[in-house]
Scaffold this motif. Sequence first.
Motif, PDB file in Angstrom:
ATOM      1  N   MET A  37       0.505  -1.137   0.082  1.00 39.27           N
ATOM      2  CA  MET A  37       0.123   0.137  -0.030  1.00 39.27           C
ATOM      3  C   MET A  37       0.788   1.106   0.174  1.00 39.27           C
ATOM      4  N   LEU A  38       0.829   1.894  -0.842  1.00 42.66           N
ATOM      5  CA  LEU A  38       1.896   3.386  -1.098  1.00 42.66           C
ATOM      6  C   LEU A  38       2.521   2.792  -0.378  1.00 42.66           C
ATOM      7  N   GLY A  39       3.834   1.732  -0.676  1.00 48.18           N
ATOM      8  CA  GLY A  39       5.058   1.847  -0.238  1.00 48.18           C
ATOM      9  C   GLY A  39       5.170   1.474   1.118  1.00 48.18           C
ATOM     10  N   ILE A  40       4.271   1.333   2.018  1.00 49.54           N
ATOM     11  CA  ILE A  40       3.771   0.773   3.383  1.00 49.54           C
ATOM     12  C   ILE A  40       4.106  -0.706   3.653  1.00 49.54           C
ATOM     13  N   ASN A  41       5.112  -1.014   4.355  1.00 49.11           N
ATOM     14  CA  ASN A  41       5.048  -2.434   4.875  1.00 49.11           C
ATOM     15  C   ASN A  41       4.243  -2.553   6.085  1.00 49.11           C
ATOM     16  N   ASN A  42       2.872  -3.716   6.147  1.00 51.74           N
ATOM     17  CA  ASN A  42       1.939  -4.049   7.383  1.00 51.74           C
ATOM     18  C   ASN A  42       1.636  -2.424   7.678  1.00 51.74           C
ATOM     19  N   TYR A  43       0.808  -1.432   7.341  1.00 48.34           N
ATOM     20  CA  TYR A  43       0.066  -0.230   7.778  1.00 48.34           C
ATOM     21  C   TYR A  43      -0.468  -0.869   8.404  1.00 48.34           C
ATOM     22  N   THR A  44      -1.362  -1.961   8.379  1.00 43.68           N
ATOM     23  CA  THR A  44      -1.522  -1.394   9.940  1.00 43.68           C
ATOM     24  C   THR A  44      -1.354  -2.054  11.281  1.00 43.68           C
ATOM     25  N   ALA A  45      -0.315  -2.737  11.151  1.00 46.04           N
ATOM     26  CA  ALA A  45       0.988  -3.024  11.808  1.00 46.04           C
ATOM     27  C   ALA A  45       1.293  -1.623  12.961  1.00 46.04           C
ATOM     28  N   PHE A  46       2.013  -0.653  11.486  1.00 44.13           N
ATOM     29  CA  PHE A  46       2.394   0.902  12.323  1.00 44.13           C
ATOM     30  C   PHE A  46       1.353   1.263  13.020  1.00 44.13           C
TER      31      PHE A  46
ATOM     32  N   PRO B 241      10.944   4.821  10.366  1.00 42.03           N
ATOM     33  CA  PRO B 241      11.270   4.120   8.746  1.00 42.03           C
ATOM     34  C   PRO B 241      11.293   2.608   8.500  1.00 42.03           C
ATOM     35  N   GLY B 242      11.376   1.720   9.702  1.00 42.59           N
ATOM     36  CA  GLY B 242      11.350   0.535   9.228  1.00 42.59           C
ATOM     37  C   GLY B 242       9.873  -0.387   8.179  1.00 42.59           C
ATOM     38  N   PHE B 243       9.065   0.924   8.417  1.00 44.39           N
ATOM     39  CA  PHE B 243       7.936   0.164   7.356  1.00 44.39           C
ATOM     40  C   PHE B 243       8.035   0.930   6.143  1.00 44.39           C
ATOM     41  N   ILE B 244       8.454   1.480   5.283  1.00 41.53           N
ATOM     42  CA  ILE B 244       8.784   1.821   4.389  1.00 41.53           C
ATOM     43  C   ILE B 244       9.935   1.026   3.272  1.00 41.53           C
ATOM     44  N   ASP B 245       8.517   0.663   2.191  1.00 42.18           N
ATOM     45  CA  ASP B 245       9.353  -0.289   1.217  1.00 42.18           C
ATOM     46  C   ASP B 245      10.859   0.727   0.514  1.00 42.18           C
TER      47      ASP B 245
END
Length: 222
Positions: free
Chosen positions: A1-10, A142-146
Motif C-alpha cells: 500500500m503506497l510503499g508501506i510495509n504492513n500499515y495496520t501493524a504501524f 523507517p522500517g515500514f517504508i518499502d
Amino acid sequence: MLGINNYTAFVIGTVLTAIVPGANTYRVLEGAYQRGLKGGVAASAGVVTADIVFMAAAAVGLGALVRIHPGLFVALLLGGSAYFAKLGWGILTSRIQVRTAENTSDIHVLGSVPSAGKIAKDAFLTCIANFKAIFFYGLFLPGFIDTGYTRPWIPLLVLCLTCLAVLIVYYTALCLIGVRLFTSELGLKFFRYATIVFGVFVLILAAGMAYEAAVMVMQRGS
C-alpha cells in the motif's frame, strides 16, 4: 500500500507508543494541572511540534545516519540522559502547592504559574530529548517504508500524517481528561503522588540511557 510495509501493524504500534505513559503524557497533564485547558493545549502543541521536528529528521534520513554513525546515537543518549536527570531531580525537589478554583482555567501552582509559552517550551524540550521518540522516528517508522518504492517520500508522508492524527486525538482526549480530573480534590491528590512516581521514573530512565550509551561505547572499544 503506497510503499508501506504492513500499515495496520504501524497504526497499532503508533497507538501503543502514544498511549504508554511517559514524559510527554506527563507534560500534557502537567499543563492541564497548571493552567487548565489552555495549559494542556500549550503542552500538546509543544509535544506535537517536537514530533514534527523528528518527522523532518526522518525525512532527511536520521535513522540511516544513526545506523552508519553509532557515535551520534551515543551522543543523543547522553544528551537525553543529562536532560532527564535534571528534569527528574527538579520534579522531586520542587515544592508544589495547589489551589483549586471553580473555573478550571485558574488551576495552577501557587507562586510559580508558568505562561502558556513556557509550558509549550518545556513540553517541546522534554519530547525532543525523549529516547522513545528518537527510537520511534529514527528506527521504528523507517522500517515500514518499502525501500524499493520509486517515490519513498509518499509512504513517509502517509506515515507521518498518521502519526499526527493519532497524536492529536490522544492529546486532545488527555487534555479534556486532565482538566476534568483536576477539578476534584481526589484528582489533585492523585497527580501529586503521580508526580513523585514520575520523578523517580525519569531518574531511572536517565540512568538507563546513560548505561546504554556506556555499553555501546564499550562494545565499540572491544
